[in-house]
Design a protein around this motif. Structure first.
Motif, PDB file in Angstrom:
ATOM      1  N   CYS A  57      49.961  -9.989 -10.963  1.00  0.00           N
ATOM      2  CA  CYS A  57      51.185  -9.155  -9.459  1.00  0.00           C
ATOM      3  C   CYS A  57      50.577  -8.951  -8.376  1.00  0.00           C
ATOM      4  N   GLN A  58      49.998 -10.023  -7.615  1.00  0.00           N
ATOM      5  CA  GLN A  58      49.147 -10.055  -6.635  1.00  0.00           C
ATOM      6  C   GLN A  58      50.258 -10.137  -5.173  1.00  0.00           C
ATOM      7  N   MET A  59      50.950 -11.138  -5.988  1.00  0.00           N
ATOM      8  CA  MET A  59      52.024 -11.792  -4.161  1.00  0.00           C
ATOM      9  C   MET A  59      53.229 -10.350  -4.798  1.00  0.00           C
ATOM     10  N   MET A  60      53.278  -9.730  -5.440  1.00  0.00           N
ATOM     11  CA  MET A  60      54.332  -8.192  -5.588  1.00  0.00           C
ATOM     12  C   MET A  60      54.090  -7.209  -4.392  1.00  0.00           C
ATOM     13  N   TYR A  61      52.755  -7.127  -5.341  1.00  0.00           N
ATOM     14  CA  TYR A  61      52.216  -6.194  -4.383  1.00  0.00           C
ATOM     15  C   TYR A  61      51.849  -6.297  -3.067  1.00  0.00           C
ATOM     16  N   GLU A  62      51.753  -7.496  -2.923  1.00  0.00           N
ATOM     17  CA  GLU A  62      51.600  -8.036  -0.955  1.00  0.00           C
ATOM     18  C   GLU A  62      53.073  -7.106  -0.914  1.00  0.00           C
ATOM     19  N   ALA A  63      54.222  -7.554  -1.245  1.00  0.00           N
ATOM     20  CA  ALA A  63      55.723  -6.938  -0.248  1.00  0.00           C
ATOM     21  C   ALA A  63      55.576  -6.048  -0.345  1.00  0.00           C
ATOM     22  N   TYR A  64      55.374  -4.843  -1.846  1.00  0.00           N
ATOM     23  CA  TYR A  64      55.175  -3.941  -1.091  1.00  0.00           C
ATOM     24  C   TYR A  64      53.893  -2.730  -0.290  1.00  0.00           C
ATOM     25  N   LEU A  65      53.089  -3.403  -0.133  1.00  0.00           N
ATOM     26  CA  LEU A  65      52.393  -3.194   0.032  1.00  0.00           C
ATOM     27  C   LEU A  65      52.750  -3.567   2.374  1.00  0.00           C
ATOM     28  N   GLU A  66      53.419  -4.384   2.266  1.00  0.00           N
ATOM     29  CA  GLU A  66      53.976  -4.833   3.448  1.00  0.00           C
ATOM     30  C   GLU A  66      54.454  -3.748   4.110  1.00  0.00           C
ATOM     31  N   ASP A  67      54.846  -2.644   3.457  1.00  0.00           N
ATOM     32  CA  ASP A  67      56.326  -1.656   4.596  1.00  0.00           C
ATOM     33  C   ASP A  67      54.954  -0.305   4.476  1.00  0.00           C
ATOM     34  N   SER A  68      54.259  -0.592   3.729  1.00  0.00           N
ATOM     35  CA  SER A  68      53.488   1.082   3.157  1.00  0.00           C
ATOM     36  C   SER A  68      51.400   1.160   3.774  1.00  0.00           C
ATOM     37  N   TYR A  69      51.270  -0.233   3.894  1.00  0.00           N
ATOM     38  CA  TYR A  69      49.666   0.177   3.889  1.00  0.00           C
ATOM     39  C   TYR A  69      49.420  -0.294   6.050  1.00  0.00           C
ATOM     40  N   PRO A  70      49.083   0.367   6.314  1.00  0.00           N
ATOM     41  CA  PRO A  70      49.222   0.129   7.818  1.00  0.00           C
ATOM     42  C   PRO A  70      48.352  -1.237   8.058  1.00  0.00           C
ATOM     43  N   PRO A  71      47.499  -1.852   7.606  1.00  0.00           N
ATOM     44  CA  PRO A  71      46.140  -2.956   7.506  1.00  0.00           C
ATOM     45  C   PRO A  71      47.283  -4.013   7.378  1.00  0.00           C
ATOM     46  N   MET A  72      47.766  -3.764   6.342  1.00  0.00           N
ATOM     47  CA  MET A  72      49.089  -4.836   5.598  1.00  0.00           C
ATOM     48  C   MET A  72      49.999  -4.987   6.990  1.00  0.00           C
ATOM     49  N   VAL A  73      50.787  -4.309   7.537  1.00  0.00           N
ATOM     50  CA  VAL A  73      52.012  -4.052   8.696  1.00  0.00           C
ATOM     51  C   VAL A  73      51.522  -5.254   9.313  1.00  0.00           C
ATOM     52  N   GLU A  74      50.325  -4.603   9.432  1.00  0.00           N
ATOM     53  CA  GLU A  74      50.063  -5.338  10.894  1.00  0.00           C
ATOM     54  C   GLU A  74      49.707  -6.754  11.048  1.00  0.00           C
ATOM     55  N   ALA A  75      49.249  -7.249   9.373  1.00  0.00           N
ATOM     56  CA  ALA A  75      48.883  -8.426   9.286  1.00  0.00           C
ATOM     57  C   ALA A  75      50.220  -9.868   9.199  1.00  0.00           C
ATOM     58  N   THR A  76      51.508  -8.386   8.620  1.00  0.00           N
ATOM     59  CA  THR A  76      52.911  -8.838   8.848  1.00  0.00           C
ATOM     60  C   THR A  76      53.551  -9.590   9.986  1.00  0.00           C
ATOM     61  N   LYS A  77      53.087  -8.041  10.513  1.00  0.00           N
ATOM     62  CA  LYS A  77      53.813  -8.438  11.924  1.00  0.00           C
ATOM     63  C   LYS A  77      52.718  -9.432  12.928  1.00  0.00           C
ATOM     64  N   ASP A  78      52.001  -9.728  12.568  1.00  0.00           N
ATOM     65  CA  ASP A  78      50.857 -10.855  13.496  1.00  0.00           C
ATOM     66  C   ASP A  78      52.116 -12.604  12.851  1.00  0.00           C
ATOM     67  N   GLY A  79      51.565 -12.953  11.085  1.00  0.00           N
ATOM     68  CA  GLY A  79      52.324 -13.550  10.466  1.00  0.00           C
ATOM     69  C   GLY A  79      53.356 -13.431  10.886  1.00  0.00           C
ATOM     70  N   SER A  80      54.583 -12.694  11.302  1.00  0.00           N
ATOM     71  CA  SER A  80      55.690 -13.112  11.937  1.00  0.00           C
ATOM     72  C   SER A  80      55.910 -13.674  12.717  1.00  0.00           C
ATOM     73  N   ASP A  81      55.443 -13.095  13.774  1.00  0.00           N
ATOM     74  CA  ASP A  81      54.723 -13.117  15.379  1.00  0.00           C
ATOM     75  C   ASP A  81      54.155 -15.255  15.718  1.00  0.00           C
ATOM     76  N   ASP A  82      54.100 -15.241  14.652  1.00  0.00           N
ATOM     77  CA  ASP A  82      53.094 -17.123  14.871  1.00  0.00           C
ATOM     78  C   ASP A  82      54.267 -18.095  13.603  1.00  0.00           C
ATOM     79  N   ASP A  83      55.601 -17.579  13.318  1.00  0.00           N
ATOM     80  CA  ASP A  83      56.749 -18.459  12.303  1.00  0.00           C
ATOM     81  C   ASP A  83      56.295 -19.885  12.607  1.00  0.00           C
ATOM     82  N   ASP A  84      56.519 -20.306  13.641  1.00  0.00           N
ATOM     83  CA  ASP A  84      56.250 -21.756  13.973  1.00  0.00           C
ATOM     84  C   ASP A  84      55.343 -22.884  14.067  1.00  0.00           C
ATOM     85  N   ASP A  85      53.843 -21.955  14.041  1.00  0.00           N
ATOM     86  CA  ASP A  85      52.721 -22.156  14.099  1.00  0.00           C
ATOM     87  C   ASP A  85      52.282 -22.126  12.159  1.00  0.00           C
TER      88      ASP A  85
END
Length: 441
Positions: A23-51
């Protein structure tokens, strides 16, 4: 099967939680809006979509966060899954009573493509059999040893590059803002000042007097020891008849875990014209085993009038043992001034993966009773007024280093990817820098 019938027939599910790696990928999707470090990592990834490289790095960080949470804090993983908008919302509507289970990760299955590169095997679980890590200095002995080795290795690398030119303006700014005076900076001079290491100014509390013997714990590259030379009068030129290796009062002894730092500080003491080892010497040692370090150099315990330390106690796993050894090293009537960073609350939030240095910080409220129990009198935990936020510090000079392009090794800098959440925290609310004063009766 679950039904939407009366809540009186609702099944209560159990299980240990976090059992399905598929379930890893599904877990990641759920944690992206609830687990603070995952939220931050997701934000960093979205800021660098072109790279693409940054995007790959963001994915790597998220996998590591999930892996650590799975192994070290499975119950927290359950909690954050349940907090997810997807799970608590239309997917299972657990809040309204349709599902009503405690451990979602173990109670439903998504069939997903296997991720062969990130399988958690039995060895990973065995390495964490002892359970979750304690936030700071009450970790297991093995974890304390690992942390100490990590600290020693990092500062060995610092010492090996300490001879390279550093940023004088930056060092002056830092030292000024944490309480050092202009005459202190002038005495240290531009050939040493960029090697300052510390969190506050212990000298303002220690009040070192002429003729005293001073111990500097975690002496690093020698800066505070050199200032102690001036304050004790040990830097005054001596009569040529004072030969031999016998310690003479006044004297300064620096103790450090990293041999390369000891070597650099000794070299600079000689170059500054100090009498080595009669008036100043640096030795390799561990404050938790101070008597062993002294024994190797034939140094007696109970010989020092004052003990200073600037930041070293931050990274000492066993604070009680370290303070007890300081007590043993002091003469009756001696005093300590230990500058260190503390955690304001009684513990760190276990839902975050904290850097090893912060896991080593003592809680602010624990220090005074600890020192009093050891035997110190008139114990005071003094606010060093050393801010961790808002310092006006010059930009790092990228030209510092050697002509061959090699760079000075730095302990502190940009947060590692898994610790980027610290950038959004007010460190002055979380931590406080203090100088611990105490006297030996």
């Amino acid at each position: 099967p679950l039904t939407a019938e009366s809540n009186t027939h609702r099944q209560k599910f159990g299980g240990n939680g976090s059992a399905l790696i598929g379930c890893q990928m599904m877990y990641e999707a759920y944690l992206e809006d609830s687990y603070p470090p995952m939220v931050e990592a997701t934000k960093d990834g979205s800021d660098d979509d072109d790279d693409e490289d940054d995007e790959d790095e963001s994915d790597r960080v998220k996998r590591k966060l999930l892996r650590d949470l799975y192994i070290q804090h499975p119950d927290l993983l359950d909690q954050y899954i349940l907090k997810s908008k997807e799970v608590s919302g239309p997917l299972l509507s657990f809040a309204s009573g349709i599902a009503g289970f405690d451990h979602p990760c173990a109670d439903y299955l998504f069939v997903y493509d296997e991720d062969d590169e990130n399988v958690i095997d039995q060895a990973d679980l065995d390495n964490n059999a002892s359970g979750s890590k304690c936030p700071f200095h009450t970790q297991t002995e093995a974890e304390n040893t690992d942390a100490k080795e990590e600290t020693a290795d990092a500062y060995e690398r610092v010492g090996k590059t300490a001879g390279m030119k550093g940023n004088v303006a930056r060092a002056r700014a830092i030292m000024t803002q944490i309480g050092y005076k202009e005459d202190d900076l002038a005495y240290i001079g531009e050939d040493d000042i960029y090697n300052f290491q510390g969190v506050a100014n212990p000298h303002s509390v220690a009040n070192i007097q002429p003729g005293e013997a001073v111990l500097d714990i975690g002496s690093g590259l020698g800066i505070d020891s050199f200032l102690a030379m001036r304050e004790s009068g040990a830097d005054v030129q001596m009569h040529p008849s004072e030969d031999g290796g016998t310690l003479l009062r006044p004297v300064v002894v620096g103790v450090d875990l990293a041999e390369s730092e000891v070597n650099h500080a000794t070299k600079r003491a000689v170059e500054r014209g100090y009498r080595v080892p009669q008036r100043i010497q640096f030795i390799r040692g561990d404050v938790e085993k101070l008597d062993e370090a002294f024994s190797k150099k034939n140094l007696p315990m109970e010989m020092f009038d004052a003990c200073i330390s600037n930041g070293a106690f931050c990274l000492v796993p066993d604070k009680a043992k370290a303070f007890a050894n300081v007590f043993k090293a002091l003469r009756p009537g001696g005093r300590m001034a230990i500058s260190t960073t503390t955690i304001v609350s009684d513990r760190l939030d276990p839902s975050f993966e904290w850097p090893v240095c912060m896991r080593m910080f003592a809680s602010l409220e624990s220090i005074k009773p600890m020192c009093e129990q050891i035997g110190f009198k008139n114990v005071r935990v003094i606010d060093a007024e050393s801010p961790m936020e808002g310092m006006e510090i010059p930009i790092e000079d990228e030209s510092t280093g050697d002509n061959d392009g090699s760079r000075r090794f730095k302990i502190h800098g940009r947060y590692a990817d898994q610790f980027t959440f610290l950038e959004n925290m007010d460190m002055d609310e979380l931590c406080k820098v203090v100088t611990v004063y105490g006297e030996k009766a």
